[in-house]
Design an enzyme around this catalytic site. Structure first.
Site, short mmCIF file in Angstrom:
data_model
loop_
_atom_site.label_atom_id
_atom_site.label_comp_id
_atom_site.label_asym_id
_atom_site.label_seq_id
_atom_site.Cartn_x
_atom_site.Cartn_y
_atom_site.Cartn_z
N LYS A 112 0.71 -1.21 -0.07
CA LYS A 112 -0.05 -0.15 -0.17
C LYS A 112 0.90 1.24 0.06
O LYS A 112 0.25 2.36 -0.71
CB LYS A 112 -0.87 0.03 1.18
CG LYS A 112 -2.13 -1.00 1.07
CD LYS A 112 -3.25 -0.57 2.18
CE LYS A 112 -4.48 -1.53 2.05
NZ LYS A 112 -5.44 -1.33 2.99
N LYS A 195 -4.74 -11.09 -6.29
CA LYS A 195 -5.71 -11.04 -5.55
C LYS A 195 -7.23 -10.24 -6.15
O LYS A 195 -6.87 -9.21 -6.52
CB LYS A 195 -5.42 -10.48 -4.04
CG LYS A 195 -6.65 -10.75 -2.90
CD LYS A 195 -6.13 -10.23 -1.66
CE LYS A 195 -6.01 -8.51 -1.42
NZ LYS A 195 -6.17 -8.02 -0.21
N LYS A 198 -10.94 -4.86 -4.00
CA LYS A 198 -11.79 -3.63 -4.21
C LYS A 198 -11.08 -2.44 -4.59
O LYS A 198 -11.73 -1.51 -5.18
CB LYS A 198 -12.72 -3.21 -2.86
CG LYS A 198 -12.05 -3.23 -1.64
CD LYS A 198 -12.94 -3.18 -0.31
CE LYS A 198 -12.21 -3.77 1.18
NZ LYS A 198 -13.25 -4.01 1.94
P1 TYM Z 1 -10.55 -6.41 4.32
O1 TYM Z 1 -11.46 -5.20 4.45
O2 TYM Z 1 -9.44 -5.92 3.30
O3 TYM Z 1 -11.29 -7.48 4.00
C1 TYM Z 1 -12.28 -8.31 4.71
C2 TYM Z 1 -12.05 -9.79 4.68
O4 TYM Z 1 -12.22 -10.16 3.39
C3 TYM Z 1 -11.01 -11.11 3.10
N1 TYM Z 1 -10.55 -10.90 1.72
C4 TYM Z 1 -10.65 -11.87 0.81
N2 TYM Z 1 -10.89 -13.47 1.12
C5 TYM Z 1 -10.51 -14.46 -0.01
N3 TYM Z 1 -10.26 -13.55 -1.06
C6 TYM Z 1 -10.13 -12.26 -1.39
N4 TYM Z 1 -9.58 -11.92 -2.55
C7 TYM Z 1 -10.27 -11.29 -0.29
N5 TYM Z 1 -9.96 -10.29 -0.20
C8 TYM Z 1 -10.37 -9.86 1.06
C9 TYM Z 1 -9.91 -10.32 4.16
O5 TYM Z 1 -9.10 -11.44 4.25
C10 TYM Z 1 -10.71 -10.23 5.19
O6 TYM Z 1 -11.04 -11.33 6.12
N6 TYM Z 1 -7.16 -5.77 8.30
C11 TYM Z 1 -8.46 -6.33 7.64
C12 TYM Z 1 -9.48 -5.90 8.61
C13 TYM Z 1 -9.55 -5.89 9.99
C14 TYM Z 1 -9.81 -7.36 10.87
C15 TYM Z 1 -9.54 -6.60 12.16
C16 TYM Z 1 -9.84 -8.46 10.27
C17 TYM Z 1 -9.47 -4.97 11.03
N7 TYM Z 1 -9.37 -5.39 12.11
C18 TYM Z 1 -9.53 -7.64 13.05
C19 TYM Z 1 -9.85 -9.37 11.34
C20 TYM Z 1 -9.80 -8.78 12.81
C21 TYM Z 1 -8.62 -5.98 6.40
O7 TYM Z 1 -8.19 -4.73 5.54
O8 TYM Z 1 -9.70 -6.69 5.87
#
Ligand code: TYM
Length: 334
Positions: A112, A195, A198
């Site tokens: 990022k 991957k 969004k």
């Molecule tokens: P984020 O918002 O990017 O994504 C949310 C969840 O979706 C999963 N994910 C995917 N799984 C499979 N294939 C994909 N292409 C894909 N893209 C996204 C992510 O693994 C995630 O589970 N840092 C985290 C948010 C967060 C969080 C937390 C998660 C903040 N605090 C505490 C767990 C516990 C994030 O950016 O997810």
């Protein structure tokens, strides 16, 4: 006792990756009777610039996606991060426990921040410290996520261990990641080595939870593949990342193992498989999209649900934080 925590950033629309890697599994864990705490992490989102009005809208939209995917706000706690101040407070303590070097090693930060790391926000670097606070404010034991969050969860464990060690306590649990199922890493429809995200500039690379049936079918029809038919075992997909991805997506949507998908479609051409996949995707996603649209008609009701969830989340996190202040030697006299 086990407690599940997970979060999703309101930094853009929801993709099929978020649904299969996270939301669908969040609902399954809730339905298995686990204690589940789910959070829309608005404080995380502003580690990169967010237009305030869009952030408000997207926070409600992610909340609507949780609800439409089967999260029941009575059985689960559903709230947005900024309404429970324990997250930010505990993150500060963890900023003083974690080492700067740990943060520089995070691949998500490197991706990022890009070439311009010196000019990215300090919050982007400290991001995993806030994530550890999200989880550990509830002393959560299990965290369901997609594959891309694995490194952050390892860092959460390191922070818990170092806090316990530095203060000579056995206070924070060492959290287990739950990275399970056929679709823990859904890939781009244009490039099977990237991957699905969004933030990808190409909308053709992903299926959004807000896409209508025509858009879903069109994106799957145009998805990159190779000219070979589907093999009869997963081994035959080894060097075919795009084909493997479509099989995984089918498996994730159908709730079966990828092995069962290749067994069913052995020898089929993509001209046969893709329409079947599109049909399945529309069948599973259309009701969710429709329900999201219905919920978004009444933002007041979404805000009410988030507020109620925040009250219940606060009731768990506040006493944990008070213990942390006591452990660290802060005077608490009011
Ligand atoms: P984020 O918002 O990017 O994504 C949310 C969840 O979706 C999963 N994910 C995917 N799984 C499979 N294939 C994909 N292409 C894909 N893209 C996204 C992510 O693994 C995630 O589970 N840092 C985290 C948010 C967060 C969080 C937390 C998660 C903040 N605090 C505490 C767990 C516990 C994030 O950016 O997810």
């Amino acid at each position: 006792t086990p407690r599940i925590f997970s979060g999703i950033q309101p930094s853009g629309g929801m993709t099929l990756g978020n649904y299969l890697g996270a939301l669908k599994r969040f609902a399954e864990l809730q339905d298995r009777g686990q204690e589940t705490v789910y959070c829309v992490v608005d404080l995380h989102a502003i580690t990169v610039w967010q237009d305030p009005e869009r952030l408000t809208h997207q926070t409600r939209e992610i909340a609507a996606a949780f609800l439409a995917s089967g999260i029941d706000p009575k059985r689960s706690i559903l709230f947005n991060q900024s309404q429970v101040s324990a997250h930010a407070e505990l993150a500060w303590i963890f900023n003083c426990v974690a080492r700067i070097g740990w943060m520089y090693r995070m691949t998500q930060f490197k991706d990022k921040a890009g070439k311009n790391a010196e000019n990215s926000s300090l919050g982007l670097l400290a991001y995993p410290s806030l994530m550890a606070a999200d989880i550990l404010a509830y002393r959560a034991t299990h965290v369901p996520v997609g594959e891309d969050q694995k490194q952050h969860l390892e860092l959460t464990r390191d922070i818990a261990i170092k806090f316990n060690h530095d203060y000579g306590v056995n206070f924070f649990p060492v959290t287990e990641p739950l990275i399970e199922g056929a679709a823990t890493r859904v890939m781009s429809l244009r490039d099977g080595t990237k991957k699905m995200s969004k933030s990808d500039p190409s909308d053709q690379s992903r299926i959004n939870l807000t896409d209508d049936a025509d858009a879903i079918a069109q994106k799957i029809r145009k998805a990159k593949t190779d000219p070979e038919p589907l093999p009869d075992t997963l081994d035959g997909l080894k060097d075919r990342p795009e084909a493997r991805n479509l099989v995984n997506i089918y498996a994730g949507l159908a709730g079966v193992a990828p092995e069962a998908v290749v067994a069913e479609f052995a020898g089929a051409q993509f001209g046969t498989f893709k329409p079947r996949l599109a049909e399945l995707a529309v069948e599973k996603l259309a009701p969710i999209t429709a329900e999201m649209n219905r919920l978004m008609q009444d933002p007041g009701e979404i805000d009410r649900i988030l507020g109620d969830g925040a009250d219940r989340a606060d009731a768990i996190a506040r006493p944990v934080l008070e213990d942390v202040y006591r452990i660290t030697g802060m005077v608490r006299s009011r």
